[in-house]
Design an enzyme around this catalytic site. Structure first.
Site, mmCIF file in Angstrom:
data_model
loop_
_atom_site.group_PDB
_atom_site.id
_atom_site.type_symbol
_atom_site.label_atom_id
_atom_site.label_comp_id
_atom_site.label_asym_id
_atom_site.label_seq_id
_atom_site.Cartn_x
_atom_site.Cartn_y
_atom_site.Cartn_z
ATOM 1 N N HIS A 44 4.281 -7.267 51.014
ATOM 2 C CA HIS A 44 4.754 -5.913 50.675
ATOM 3 C C HIS A 44 5.526 -5.965 49.363
ATOM 4 C CE1 HIS A 44 8.162 -7.672 52.802
ATOM 5 N NE2 HIS A 44 8.942 -6.651 52.493
ATOM 6 N N HIS A 63 8.582 -5.205 48.355
ATOM 7 C CA HIS A 63 10.015 -5.447 48.159
ATOM 8 C C HIS A 63 10.246 -6.694 47.309
ATOM 9 C CE1 HIS A 63 11.278 -2.772 51.797
ATOM 10 N NE2 HIS A 63 11.205 -2.096 50.670
ATOM 11 N N ASP A 101 12.282 -9.141 47.117
ATOM 12 C CA ASP A 101 12.515 -10.497 47.633
ATOM 13 C C ASP A 101 11.216 -11.162 48.090
ATOM 14 O OD1 ASP A 101 12.632 -8.532 49.698
ATOM 15 O OD2 ASP A 101 13.614 -9.937 51.058
ATOM 16 N N ASP A 130 7.415 -8.425 56.542
ATOM 17 C CA ASP A 130 8.502 -7.746 57.251
ATOM 18 C C ASP A 130 7.903 -6.711 58.206
ATOM 19 O OD1 ASP A 130 9.965 -9.296 55.589
ATOM 20 O OD2 ASP A 130 11.110 -7.683 54.669
#
EC number: 3.1.26.11
Lengths: 320, 320
Positions: free
Chosen positions: B62, B64, B66, B211
């Protein structure tokens, strides 16, 4: 003043050296400035006492990834640590494009405003909370800049000899002049504070340069500088082998310039990963140091990651 | 098969844990796959024997930061190490925007072509050189995916019993069938190779999840999986305190799912930095482990950076 190296490798990281990043602060003071932010800069910060909440401004020398790819992660982590104060980012206009495009694509929302300053259009000095920051255009494959930090807010003492010569009597007026206030005397004379204040000492001046193949571009700024931090990507022999394409400086070129400009303290950084820290039969950082020493008799230092250099008020630079 | 963890922290790095990154390869084989690429992934690679020249594909779960801010630097370093082979990047379409915008703003030119595959539009499995790679949609604040790796190219043995039952005489025809070729017999019958080949063993299957707050979304894929790598960002108590906003899984939720799905091996990762490695009176990774163990009796492992887990042909997973 403290100069802390967060990365000292060029192009790619090594096991011991990260990509470019330098922190600058007044010693004993929390606010600090970051010059360049290669990938992994926030990781290096975990091993210092520098806080993302106290970061005043980030100055990016040029758009190459080894000098700016750590910026999105650092901005994100500042949000996760709850920062609310605005952050200034000074750099080429493309840095703003890079950050804004990254924020959009990766849905990065920051908890604080960012003020972008286009270094190419920066008019005069930038007032950086304890420092005046100026930029000098360099010569590299892309527009590249040096950042010149001059400390501000030094206390000044009254020029008593001149006050007496001009028949300005001691009393409350002297206090006003000392505090930087201009005064109208009872006899109608307008007295400017700055005419009656003496510098206690010369403000310290540190130049942190981006990638650059022509050190002489820093000649004017270097005149009153206490410290020059400059890339020395290669020794002269390797620089000749790789050719002019990369447009970096050799240790010799930088050291010769620093000698001619009579700069008291020279810190070299941004070493090609082909130079190992020590040992073996291959190239070492010691080769870069040796070449620089043959041309420069001043205080020469080669930066390692997490080195902290302290510049005292007398202008003496030591490795802490 | 080897599963190597390059980062095991969520959100921000810690002194001991980097941001998300997992490498997968067939043991003893050079080609490898990278799942997620948080900032500093290339730094972790310096401590492994994984080469950027042998990287087959990067799968991003994804957008994001991090999980992807290490990608531009990794791509740049692959260029500096002279890579010429095309590289596949599978991920949300925004990853392509992120990379292309970064390349444009920072003048990053790669020495090899990049093939972007939009994971949301990936039709069926992706043929990944020794693996079939499939994706499963998860539940998070942004579109997030698990990548399912199933090994391919296993040798198969002839089903001699069936060959004899169908009166297919031994001879050159058996060799053709063994090699996967279909055959027309002298009597006119068309014989399909796959009908007469037996699996020597079950292909190994590893799920590496992004996640996700709903582990049950992996129920179908988990049926024949040997290993599930899943985030366990918090313990249940902390998950309740932070609320549903972050949309992560607790150790309890993942462990309960793995128990229900009868997954033999569960590796937890992506720990909130509030959990320390050990000691003190605060939260520790041990708290996450303890919570998971109370719900799951299988082979439970909690990943540390640079851990290498080896999955043998019998499906046994051990920390190397």
């Amino acid at each position: 003043m403290d100069i802390i190296f967060l990365g000292t490798s060029s192009g790619t990281p090594t096991k011991t050296r990260n990509l470019s990043g330098v922190a600058l602060r007044k010693a004993g003071s929390k606010p600090w400035f970051l010059i360049d932010c290669g990938e992994g800069t926030q990781h290096r910060l975990l091993h210092t006492n520098l806080s993302l909440n106290s970061l005043q401004a980030v100055c990016i020398t040029h758009v190459h990834g080894d000098h700016c790819y750590g910026l999105p992660g650092l901005l994100a982590s500042a949000t996760m640590s709850g920062r609310s104060a605005a952050l200034t980012i000074i750099g080429p206009a493309a840095i703003r494009e890079f950050i804004e495009a990254t924020q959009k694509a990766t849905q990065l929302r920051l908890s604080y405003p960012v003020n972008f300053v286009d270094v190419a259009g920066m008019s005069g000095v930038f007032d950086g909370d304890g420092f005046d920051i100026d930029a000098v255009a360099l010569s590299h494959r892309v527009p590249s800049f040096a950042y010149v930090f001059v400390e501000t807010g030094l206390s000044r003492k009254l020029d008593v000899t001149r006050l007496k010569a001009d028949a300005i009597e001691s009393g409350p007026v002297w206090g006003q002049l000392q505090r930087g206030e201009d005064v109208i005397l009872p006899d109608g004379r307008v007295i400017c504070s700055r005419d009656y204040l003496l510098e206690v000492r010369k403000p310290r001046k540190v130049i942190i340069s981006g990638d650059n193949d022509t050190p002489a571009l820093l000649a004017e700024s270097a005149k009153s500088a206490h410290v020059l931090v400059h890339e020395a990507t290669y020794t002269e022999a390797v620089a000749e082998k790789v050719g002019a394409g990369p447009r970096h400086s050799s240790a010799k070129a930088v050291a010769q310039f620093a000698a001619e400009a009579a700069i008291a303290n020279l810190i070299l950084t941004h070493f090609s990963p082909r130079y190992k820290d020590s040992g073996g039969s291959g190239l070492t950082i010691g080769d870069i140091e040796l070449e620089a020493r043959t041309c420069y008799a001043g205080n020469l230092l080669l930066a390692n990651d997490l080195d902290m250099f302290h510049l005292d008020r007398a202008g003496t630079l030591i490795r802490r």
